[in-house]
Every structure is written in C-alpha cells, then in structure tokens.
Design a protein around this motif. Structure first.
Motif, PDB file in Angstrom:
ATOM      1  N   ASP A 129       0.838  -1.208   0.000  1.00  0.00           N
ATOM      2  CA  ASP A 129       0.000   0.000   0.000  1.00  0.00           C
ATOM      3  C   ASP A 129       0.872   1.258   0.000  1.00  0.00           C
ATOM      4  O   ASP A 129       0.788   2.096   0.892  1.00  0.00           O
ATOM      5  N   VAL A 130       1.711   1.384  -1.011  1.00  0.00           N
ATOM      6  CA  VAL A 130       2.591   2.539  -1.148  1.00  0.00           C
ATOM      7  C   VAL A 130       1.777   3.818  -1.334  1.00  0.00           C
ATOM      8  O   VAL A 130       2.152   4.886  -0.854  1.00  0.00           O
ATOM      9  N   GLU A 131       0.631   3.697  -1.972  1.00  0.00           N
ATOM     10  CA  GLU A 131      -0.212   4.858  -2.239  1.00  0.00           C
ATOM     11  C   GLU A 131      -0.642   5.556  -0.943  1.00  0.00           C
ATOM     12  O   GLU A 131      -0.681   6.787  -0.880  1.00  0.00           O
ATOM     13  N   MET A 132      -0.938   4.795   0.094  1.00  0.00           N
ATOM     14  CA  MET A 132      -1.332   5.399   1.369  1.00  0.00           C
ATOM     15  C   MET A 132      -0.184   6.229   1.939  1.00  0.00           C
ATOM     16  O   MET A 132      -0.382   7.356   2.399  1.00  0.00           O
ATOM     17  N   LEU A 133       1.033   5.707   1.884  1.00  0.00           N
ATOM     18  CA  LEU A 133       2.199   6.438   2.387  1.00  0.00           C
ATOM     19  C   LEU A 133       2.425   7.702   1.566  1.00  0.00           C
ATOM     20  O   LEU A 133       2.696   8.767   2.123  1.00  0.00           O
ATOM     21  N   GLU A 134       2.279   7.608   0.271  1.00  0.00           N
ATOM     22  CA  GLU A 134       2.414   8.791  -0.591  1.00  0.00           C
ATOM     23  C   GLU A 134       1.385   9.861  -0.212  1.00  0.00           C
ATOM     24  O   GLU A 134       1.711  11.047  -0.134  1.00  0.00           O
ATOM     25  N   ASP A 135       0.155   9.431   0.033  1.00  0.00           N
ATOM     26  CA  ASP A 135      -0.899  10.367   0.428  1.00  0.00           C
ATOM     27  C   ASP A 135      -0.589  11.029   1.766  1.00  0.00           C
ATOM     28  O   ASP A 135      -0.828  12.228   1.952  1.00  0.00           O
ATOM     29  N   LEU A 136      -0.069  10.253   2.722  1.00  0.00           N
ATOM     30  CA  LEU A 136       0.278  10.806   4.033  1.00  0.00           C
ATOM     31  C   LEU A 136       1.393  11.844   3.916  1.00  0.00           C
ATOM     32  O   LEU A 136       1.330  12.908   4.538  1.00  0.00           O
ATOM     33  N   VAL A 137       2.411  11.549   3.109  1.00  0.00           N
ATOM     34  CA  VAL A 137       3.519  12.493   2.928  1.00  0.00           C
ATOM     35  C   VAL A 137       3.011  13.775   2.263  1.00  0.00           C
ATOM     36  O   VAL A 137       3.317  14.886   2.711  1.00  0.00           O
ATOM     37  N   ALA A 138       2.212  13.621   1.211  1.00  0.00           N
ATOM     38  CA  ALA A 138       1.670  14.799   0.524  1.00  0.00           C
ATOM     39  C   ALA A 138       0.803  15.625   1.479  1.00  0.00           C
ATOM     40  O   ALA A 138       0.882  16.859   1.500  1.00  0.00           O
ATOM     41  N   SER A 139       0.004  14.969   2.274  1.00  0.00           N
ATOM     42  CA  SER A 139      -0.857  15.657   3.228  1.00  0.00           C
ATOM     43  C   SER A 139      -0.035  16.422   4.260  1.00  0.00           C
ATOM     44  O   SER A 139      -0.351  17.569   4.603  1.00  0.00           O
ATOM     45  N   ALA A 140       1.016  15.804   4.769  1.00  0.00           N
ATOM     46  CA  ALA A 140       1.873  16.466   5.762  1.00  0.00           C
ATOM     47  C   ALA A 140       2.582  17.675   5.157  1.00  0.00           C
ATOM     48  O   ALA A 140       2.687  18.731   5.792  1.00  0.00           O
ATOM     49  N   VAL A 141       3.069  17.540   3.938  1.00  0.00           N
ATOM     50  CA  VAL A 141       3.734  18.662   3.268  1.00  0.00           C
ATOM     51  C   VAL A 141       2.751  19.808   3.079  1.00  0.00           C
ATOM     52  O   VAL A 141       3.062  20.969   3.381  1.00  0.00           O
ATOM     53  N   ASN A 142       1.561  19.506   2.614  1.00  0.00           N
ATOM     54  CA  ASN A 142       0.555  20.555   2.414  1.00  0.00           C
ATOM     55  C   ASN A 142       0.173  21.217   3.730  1.00  0.00           C
ATOM     56  O   ASN A 142      -0.010  22.438   3.786  1.00  0.00           O
ATOM     57  N   GLU A 143       0.083  20.449   4.792  1.00  0.00           N
ATOM     58  CA  GLU A 143      -0.273  20.999   6.103  1.00  0.00           C
ATOM     59  C   GLU A 143       0.804  21.958   6.605  1.00  0.00           C
ATOM     60  O   GLU A 143       0.504  23.044   7.078  1.00  0.00           O
ATOM     61  N   VAL A 144       2.056  21.581   6.495  1.00  0.00           N
ATOM     62  CA  VAL A 144       3.122  22.458   6.985  1.00  0.00           C
ATOM     63  C   VAL A 144       3.243  23.706   6.103  1.00  0.00           C
ATOM     64  O   VAL A 144       3.496  24.796   6.604  1.00  0.00           O
ATOM     65  N   LEU A 145       3.024  23.584   4.816  1.00  0.00           N
ATOM     66  CA  LEU A 145       3.042  24.761   3.935  1.00  0.00           C
ATOM     67  C   LEU A 145       1.903  25.722   4.290  1.00  0.00           C
ATOM     68  O   LEU A 145       2.089  26.948   4.258  1.00  0.00           O
TER      69      LEU A 145
END
Length: 115
Positions: free
Chosen positions: A75-91
């Motif tokens: 489930d690499v897609e879930m990890l990708e989504d979590l990373v993208a979400s965290a980056v967007n949140e900090v930005l």
C-alpha cells in the motif's frame, strides 16, 4: 479666499520626512521579520503521528519522519498520500503565519510582491 487643506493632508517637507521615516522603519521591521521567519522550523504530523514533515520558513524540507508500521509495500499509495498531506499541512502553517506576521507589521496594508 484661501483654500484650506484638511488636517493631516499635505504638511510640506516635515510630513514627507515623517512618512519616509515610517516607511524605512516598516522596511527594517519587514526585513527583520523575514530573516527570523526563514530561520524558524514548522512541523506537521498526519495519520496519528505516522508521518511528520519539518520545514523552515524558506519552505525547505528539513526532515521527514515515517513510522515503520505505515511502510507497507502492498500500500505505497497510502504512504504517498500521508507524505503529501503532511507537506501541504506544513506549507499552510507557514503561509498563515507569514501572512499574520506581515499584517502585524503593515497594519493589514497590501504589499504586493512581499513574501
């Protein structure tokens, strides 16, 4: 009959000098804020602590922490989504705090082109 200039309008060289000093002070405050802001660190955590992103005020990624239990080869897609979400949140955090700091300095006056 003499025309009367409303109080606070015009004022000649003294008023102009005061405005220049105020503009210089605002510029100094903005430069100080920007350099201090760029050195600050911002963090965002998503997925109940599964992924944490740390960035500075320059919007540079300083670190990424990923909890081992979320690393699932199936489930690499879930990890990708979590990373993208965290980056967007900090930005979003950086942008919000940057705008708040600049509004404090400028009194809400729009300053196009400023970070």
């Amino acid at each position: 009959m003499k025309a009367r200039v409303p109080q606070g309008m015009g004022g000649g060289p003294q008023n102009m000098n005061q405005m220049i000093r105020q503009a210089q002070k605002m510029q100094e405050e903005m430069e100080t804020f920007q350099s201090e802001f760029e050195a600050r660190e911002f963090k965002a955590t998503v997925g109940g602590g599964a992924v944490e992103i740390t960035m500075n005020g320059k919007r540079e990624v300083l670190g990424i922490k990923i909890e081992p239990e979320v690393v699932d080869p199936e489930d690499v897609e879930m990890l990708e989504d979590l990373v993208a979400s965290a980056v967007n949140e900090v930005l979003t955090q950086i942008e919000t705090e940057s705008n708040a700091g600049m509004n404090k300095i400028t009194g809400g006056m729009s300053m196009p082109g400023m970070f």
